[in-house]
Design an enzyme around this catalytic site. Structure first.
Site, PDB file in Angstrom:
ATOM      1  N   LYS A  41       0.833  -1.213   0.000  1.00 32.27           N
ATOM      2  CA  LYS A  41       0.000   0.000   0.000  1.00 32.27           C
ATOM      3  C   LYS A  41       0.862   1.256   0.000  1.00 32.27           C
ATOM      4  CE  LYS A  41      -3.048   0.503   3.534  1.00 32.27           C
ATOM      5  NZ  LYS A  41      -3.032   1.768   4.270  1.00 32.27           N
ATOM      6  N   ARG A  92       2.925   5.919  -3.204  1.00 26.88           N
ATOM      7  CA  ARG A  92       4.080   6.735  -3.588  1.00 26.88           C
ATOM      8  C   ARG A  92       4.366   6.641  -5.081  1.00 26.88           C
ATOM      9  NH1 ARG A  92       4.223   5.645   1.726  1.00 26.88           N
ATOM     10  NH2 ARG A  92       5.540   6.847   3.148  1.00 26.88           N
ATOM     11  N   GLY A 105      -4.964   7.766   5.504  1.00 26.83           N
ATOM     12  CA  GLY A 105      -4.126   8.765   6.169  1.00 26.83           C
ATOM     13  C   GLY A 105      -2.872   9.062   5.356  1.00 26.83           C
ATOM     14  N   ARG A 119      -8.696  12.062  12.355  1.00 29.57           N
ATOM     15  CA  ARG A 119      -7.268  11.795  12.602  1.00 29.57           C
ATOM     16  C   ARG A 119      -6.437  13.084  12.605  1.00 29.57           C
ATOM     17  NH1 ARG A 119      -5.390   6.701   9.260  1.00 29.57           N
ATOM     18  NH2 ARG A 119      -3.576   6.985  10.608  1.00 29.57           N
ATOM     19  N   GLN A 153       4.822   9.234   7.458  1.00 36.59           N
ATOM     20  CA  GLN A 153       3.962  10.107   6.641  1.00 36.59           C
ATOM     21  C   GLN A 153       4.391  11.558   6.792  1.00 36.59           C
ATOM     22  OE1 GLN A 153       0.041   9.043   7.991  1.00 36.59           O
ATOM     23  NE2 GLN A 153       0.094   7.057   6.961  1.00 36.59           N
ATOM     24  N   ASP A 164       2.145  -1.268  12.022  1.00 37.83           N
ATOM     25  CA  ASP A 164       0.827  -1.670  11.507  1.00 37.83           C
ATOM     26  C   ASP A 164       0.483  -3.119  11.862  1.00 37.83           C
ATOM     27  OD1 ASP A 164       0.454   0.838  10.462  1.00 37.83           O
ATOM     28  OD2 ASP A 164       1.100   0.297   8.440  1.00 37.83           O
ATOM     29  N   ARG A 221      -7.410  -3.680   9.621  1.00 35.71           N
ATOM     30  CA  ARG A 221      -6.428  -4.593  10.228  1.00 35.71           C
ATOM     31  C   ARG A 221      -7.010  -5.304  11.458  1.00 35.71           C
ATOM     32  NH1 ARG A 221      -2.380  -3.697   6.838  1.00 35.71           N
ATOM     33  NH2 ARG A 221      -1.856  -1.548   6.304  1.00 35.71           N
TER      34      ARG A 221
HETATM   35  C1  S3P Z   1       2.644   4.808   6.403  1.00 34.91           C
HETATM   36  C2  S3P Z   1       3.273   5.134   7.571  1.00 34.91           C
HETATM   37  C3  S3P Z   1       2.845   4.633   8.894  1.00 34.91           C
HETATM   38  C4  S3P Z   1       1.819   3.505   8.794  1.00 34.91           C
HETATM   39  C5  S3P Z   1       0.803   3.745   7.727  1.00 34.91           C
HETATM   40  C6  S3P Z   1       1.453   3.929   6.373  1.00 34.91           C
HETATM   41  C7  S3P Z   1       3.193   5.324   5.139  1.00 34.91           C
HETATM   42  O1  S3P Z   1       2.296   5.696   9.624  1.00 34.91           O
HETATM   43  O2  S3P Z   1       1.199   3.306  10.037  1.00 34.91           O
HETATM   44  O3  S3P Z   1      -0.091   2.658   7.663  1.00 34.91           O
HETATM   45  O4  S3P Z   1       2.833   4.816   4.055  1.00 34.91           O
HETATM   46  O5  S3P Z   1       4.001   6.257   5.183  1.00 34.91           O
HETATM   47  P1  S3P Z   1       3.206   6.832  10.326  1.00 34.91           P
HETATM   48  O6  S3P Z   1       3.199   8.028   9.471  1.00 34.91           O
HETATM   49  O7  S3P Z   1       2.541   7.066  11.624  1.00 34.91           O
HETATM   50  O8  S3P Z   1       4.599   6.302  10.422  1.00 34.91           O
END
Ligand code: S3P
Length: 439
Positions: free
Chosen positions: A17, A22, A90, A118, A164, A310, A388
């Site tokens: 994912k 990206r 997110g 969020r 992120q 995750d 999940r």
């Molecule tokens: C992700 C980063 C993680 C992860 C999310 C995907 C990403 O979150 O929990 O499912 O693709 O950059 P964080 O930004 O809190 O590290």
């Protein structure tokens, strides 16, 4: 879902994912054609795809998992006069914040009821330091971005451990004047850095700091998306807690910033064999062979928490099946995911009769002492629309005394659309009662 104790199978879970999001975002702003194989055709990634199409990027899908992205270049995105819908994702929302902050047009980002709750300030705050004009609603979406083409580089020490946030700042840095430096308090997934390099961006990684100089152009490339380690995780735990059989998972992404669950499970005694480690494009992959394992409890090392962030819902299922106590601490971030994953997992474990204590930043599970009987009672689980959590309790059915009913499961399609088929194929007894709405 009725109990089944054995598993057997040899398959590939769908594409990663994080890497799929990206590949779209970077392909969209690159010059020339980007081709993608192994794209994850899930609701989260399709939200990113639709948003980029709305912003003027032509994306063809010769097959469900293949993309041809005609990049529009650094200044080619076009503004829209409606809110861009990020769905449940997110990652999409925070990365788009970085991508859109330095454009010459305004944007508004919204999402589903989970995403609208969020925290977005963690990404908005550093972008504001770069000169971006971003408003949130008491820290949450909608996110309103007033495009500011004159962003400035920053030297940012991240207060939260978040890939992120790091990625949002790096995407904005591409359009900022000067050299942006991002330092993370602990390693987080580095897919953005690896993929930026694949698109021809020069970035420097020194210890926990990554830096890049603004104004560089991305050049279209080919991306092979590995199978998603986080989707494989459900079957890794299934293979370990099953009473018999074995599972082989092919082409799984083995980026060391993602595979913390393997280290944790191996420390618990798991029989996981990694073969054929290879590098395909920016990401390493391997095949995994998982056999039934006599697990014992563990105190999860703190440094592994971000590397398995995750995977904790399904880790709790493994810990419930392990002999002796397991403790997770330092994982308060789990409360800010698609649901409060500590509270919602705790409710589900209670419903299935699993002894545990919820901690402010983790959980302590008593573990399992009698290797003869089932670990979980039957019961009803509300996944609160968290993909999940729904999949984790499906895996628990392997060691349950009676049927487990899981409600609010539609969002499994945000990350793993064919989970039910693959799970049934390897022996889990899943039955769909009815179409269940997320809200
Ligand atoms: C992700 C980063 C993680 C992860 C999310 C995907 C990403 O979150 O929990 O499912 O693709 O950059 P964080 O930004 O809190 O590290």
């Amino acid at each position: 879902m009725t109990p089944a104790e054995a598993v057997a199978g040899d398959f590939r879970v769908p594409g990663d994912k994080s890497v799929s999001h990206r590949s779209l975002l970077l392909g969209g702003i690159a010059e020339g054609l980007t081709t993608v194989d192994g794209f994850l055709e899930s609701e989260d990634c399709l939200a990113t795809l639709r948003a980029l199409r709305a912003l003027g990027v032509t994306i063809e899908r010769p097959q469900a998992t293949a993309l041809r992205i005609q990049g529009v270049g650094a200044n080619g995105l076009l503004g829209v006069d409606f809110a861009l819908d990020m769905g449940n994702a997110g990652t999409a929302m925070r990365l788009f914040m970085g991508l859109l902050a330095g454009q010459s047009f305004d944007s508004t980002l919204v999402g589903d009821s989970s995403l609208m709750r969020r925290p977005m300030e963690r990404a908005a705050a550093p972008l504001r330091l770069m000169g971006a004009r971003i408003e949130t609603s008491e820290g949450q979406p909608p996110v309103v971005i007033r495009g500011t083409p004159e962003l400035q580089a920053i030297d940012f020490h991240m207060p939260v451990v978040s890939a992120q946030v790091k990625s949002a700042v790096l995407l904005a840095a591409l359009r900022a004047k000067g050299v942006t430096r991002v330092t993370e308090p602990a390693p987080t997934r580095d897919h953005t850095e690896r993929m930026l390099a694949a698109f021809g961006i020069e970035l420097l990684r020194e210890g926990s700091t990554v830096s890049l100089s603004g104004g560089q152009r991305l050049h279209g490339t080919h991306i092979d998306v590995p199978a998603d380690f986080s989707s494989a995780a459900f079957f890794i735990v299934a293979g370990c807690i099953a009473r018999a059989g074995s599972l082989r998972l092919c082409g799984v992404g083995m980026n060391p910033t993602r595979t913390g669950l393997i280290d944790i499970l191996r420390a618990m005694g798991a029989d996981i064999e990694v073969t054929g480690l290879a590098t395909r494009g920016p990401e390493p992959i391997a095949d995994l062979l998982i056999r039934p394992s006599a697990l014992h409890g563990i105190e999860v090392p703190r440094d592994l928490v971000p590397l398995a962030i995750d995977e904790f819902p399904v880790f709790f299922i493994a810990a419930a099946c392990a002999k002796g106590r397991s403790t997770l601490r330092g994982a308060e971030e789990l409360r800010l995911k698609e649901s409060d994953r500590l509270a919602i997992m705790s409710q589900g474990l209670t419903a299935l009769g699993v002894k545990h204590h919820l901690l402010p930043d983790g959980m302590q599970l008593a573990g399992y002492d009698d290797s003869a009987g089932p670990v979980f009672q039957g019961g009803r689980i509300d996944s609160h629309g968290d993909h999940r959590i729904a999949m984790s309790f499906a895996v628990a059915s392997l060691r349950a005394a009676a049927e487990i009913e899981i409600i609010d499961t539609t969002n499994v399609a945000t990350s793993f659309p064919n989970f039910t088929d693959l799970a049934r194929g390897c022996g889990l007894r899943l039955r769909e009662l009815r179409a269940q709405a997320a809200e």
